[in-house]
Motif scaffolding. Structure first.
Motif, short mmCIF file in Angstrom:
data_model
loop_
_atom_site.label_atom_id
_atom_site.label_comp_id
_atom_site.label_asym_id
_atom_site.label_seq_id
_atom_site.Cartn_x
_atom_site.Cartn_y
_atom_site.Cartn_z
N MET A 1 0.89 -1.18 0.08
CA MET A 1 -0.03 0.22 0.02
C MET A 1 0.84 1.14 -0.11
O MET A 1 1.72 1.33 0.84
CB MET A 1 -0.83 0.10 1.22
CG MET A 1 -1.98 1.28 1.31
SD MET A 1 -3.03 0.75 2.53
CE MET A 1 -2.92 2.32 3.33
N VAL A 2 0.55 2.10 -0.91
CA VAL A 2 1.34 3.46 -0.92
C VAL A 2 0.64 4.42 0.02
O VAL A 2 -0.41 4.59 0.12
CB VAL A 2 1.16 4.07 -2.23
CG1 VAL A 2 1.84 5.32 -2.48
CG2 VAL A 2 1.73 3.22 -3.52
N ARG A 3 1.78 5.03 0.81
CA ARG A 3 1.25 5.96 1.88
C ARG A 3 1.86 7.43 1.39
O ARG A 3 3.12 7.40 1.28
CB ARG A 3 1.67 5.61 3.06
CG ARG A 3 0.69 4.66 3.60
CD ARG A 3 1.16 4.21 5.35
NE ARG A 3 0.27 3.01 5.37
CZ ARG A 3 0.57 2.42 6.35
NH1 ARG A 3 1.58 2.49 7.23
NH2 ARG A 3 -0.33 1.22 6.83
N PRO A 4 1.00 8.45 1.32
CA PRO A 4 1.61 9.85 1.12
C PRO A 4 2.45 10.12 2.18
O PRO A 4 2.53 9.83 3.38
CB PRO A 4 0.25 10.68 1.22
CG PRO A 4 -0.85 9.68 1.10
CD PRO A 4 -0.65 8.56 1.88
N CYS A 5 3.55 10.89 1.83
CA CYS A 5 4.55 11.59 2.94
C CYS A 5 3.97 12.59 3.65
O CYS A 5 3.19 13.41 3.31
CB CYS A 5 5.78 11.91 2.08
SG CYS A 5 6.87 12.71 3.14
N PRO A 44 0.37 6.59 -14.48
CA PRO A 44 -0.95 6.90 -14.53
C PRO A 44 -1.30 7.82 -13.44
O PRO A 44 -0.80 7.89 -12.44
CB PRO A 44 -1.67 5.65 -14.37
CG PRO A 44 -0.59 4.60 -14.73
CD PRO A 44 0.65 5.31 -14.39
N ILE A 45 -2.20 8.93 -13.96
CA ILE A 45 -2.61 10.09 -13.03
C ILE A 45 -3.19 9.39 -11.66
O ILE A 45 -3.27 10.00 -10.66
CB ILE A 45 -3.51 10.93 -13.83
CG1 ILE A 45 -3.63 12.38 -13.00
CG2 ILE A 45 -5.04 10.30 -14.03
CD1 ILE A 45 -4.11 13.48 -13.85
N GLU A 46 -3.93 8.12 -11.85
CA GLU A 46 -4.54 7.61 -10.66
C GLU A 46 -3.36 7.42 -9.49
O GLU A 46 -3.63 7.42 -8.50
CB GLU A 46 -5.26 6.32 -11.21
CG GLU A 46 -6.52 6.43 -11.91
CD GLU A 46 -6.08 6.75 -13.48
OE1 GLU A 46 -6.99 7.14 -14.20
OE2 GLU A 46 -4.93 6.50 -13.72
N VAL A 47 -2.39 6.84 -10.03
CA VAL A 47 -1.29 6.63 -9.21
C VAL A 47 -0.61 7.92 -8.59
O VAL A 47 -0.35 7.83 -7.44
CB VAL A 47 -0.20 5.62 -9.95
CG1 VAL A 47 1.13 5.47 -9.09
CG2 VAL A 47 -0.68 4.49 -10.30
N LYS A 50 -2.90 9.04 -5.97
CA LYS A 50 -2.84 8.35 -4.80
C LYS A 50 -1.47 8.78 -4.06
O LYS A 50 -1.57 8.85 -2.70
CB LYS A 50 -2.75 6.80 -4.91
CG LYS A 50 -2.94 6.10 -3.69
CD LYS A 50 -3.23 4.53 -4.15
CE LYS A 50 -4.90 4.59 -4.34
NZ LYS A 50 -5.70 3.67 -3.89
N LEU A 51 -0.45 8.81 -4.58
CA LEU A 51 0.81 9.18 -4.05
C LEU A 51 0.95 10.45 -3.35
O LEU A 51 1.39 10.69 -2.37
CB LEU A 51 2.07 9.18 -4.78
CG LEU A 51 2.48 7.85 -5.38
CD1 LEU A 51 3.55 7.80 -6.58
CD2 LEU A 51 3.01 6.95 -4.46
N THR A 59 -9.02 16.49 -8.64
CA THR A 59 -7.87 17.38 -8.07
C THR A 59 -6.35 17.36 -8.53
O THR A 59 -6.31 18.21 -9.21
CB THR A 59 -7.84 17.31 -6.24
OG1 THR A 59 -9.19 17.28 -5.86
CG2 THR A 59 -6.76 18.13 -5.75
N THR A 60 -6.18 16.23 -8.63
CA THR A 60 -4.67 16.09 -9.37
C THR A 60 -4.93 16.45 -10.87
O THR A 60 -4.02 17.25 -11.21
CB THR A 60 -4.25 14.70 -9.41
OG1 THR A 60 -4.52 14.09 -7.92
CG2 THR A 60 -2.91 14.34 -9.87
N SER A 61 -6.01 16.23 -11.61
CA SER A 61 -5.95 16.71 -12.95
C SER A 61 -6.12 18.19 -12.97
O SER A 61 -5.39 18.76 -14.00
CB SER A 61 -7.28 16.32 -13.42
OG SER A 61 -7.37 14.62 -13.80
N ALA A 62 -6.73 18.84 -12.14
CA ALA A 62 -6.99 20.32 -12.16
C ALA A 62 -5.35 21.00 -11.93
O ALA A 62 -5.12 21.90 -12.50
CB ALA A 62 -7.81 20.63 -11.23
#
Length: 74
Positions: A1-5, A44-47, A50-51, A59-62
């Motif tokens: 699982m990836v967790r944000p810093c 991929p923008i989804e990855v 999530k990161l 939000t990421t796209s904007a």
């Protein structure tokens, strides 16, 4: 699982470095650079979303859609 810093420790560290050196620095510069490079490299923008810990890919796209329009972008 990836967790944000977590942002607080890096912000505190950068603030201290800025005070000691007189060079203004924001940890978001690294965050934006990493996200932009990842998207331009085809992650991929989804990855990336999530990161970054964004609640939505929208939000990421904007924020980062311009990265795909730069020369070398995908």
């Amino acid at each position: 699982m990836v967790r944000p810093c977590p942002i607080r420790p890096s912000t505190t560290w950068c603030s201290g470095c800025g005070r000691r050196t007189g060079i203004a620095f924001d940890p978001h510069w690294c965050r934006h650079t990493a996200a932009t490079r990842a998207l331009r490299d085809g992650v991929p923008i989804e990855v990336v979303s999530k990161l970054l810990g964004h609640s939505s890919v929208t939000t990421t796209s904007a924020v980062y859609i311009w990265a795909s329009r730069m020369p070398g972008g995908h």
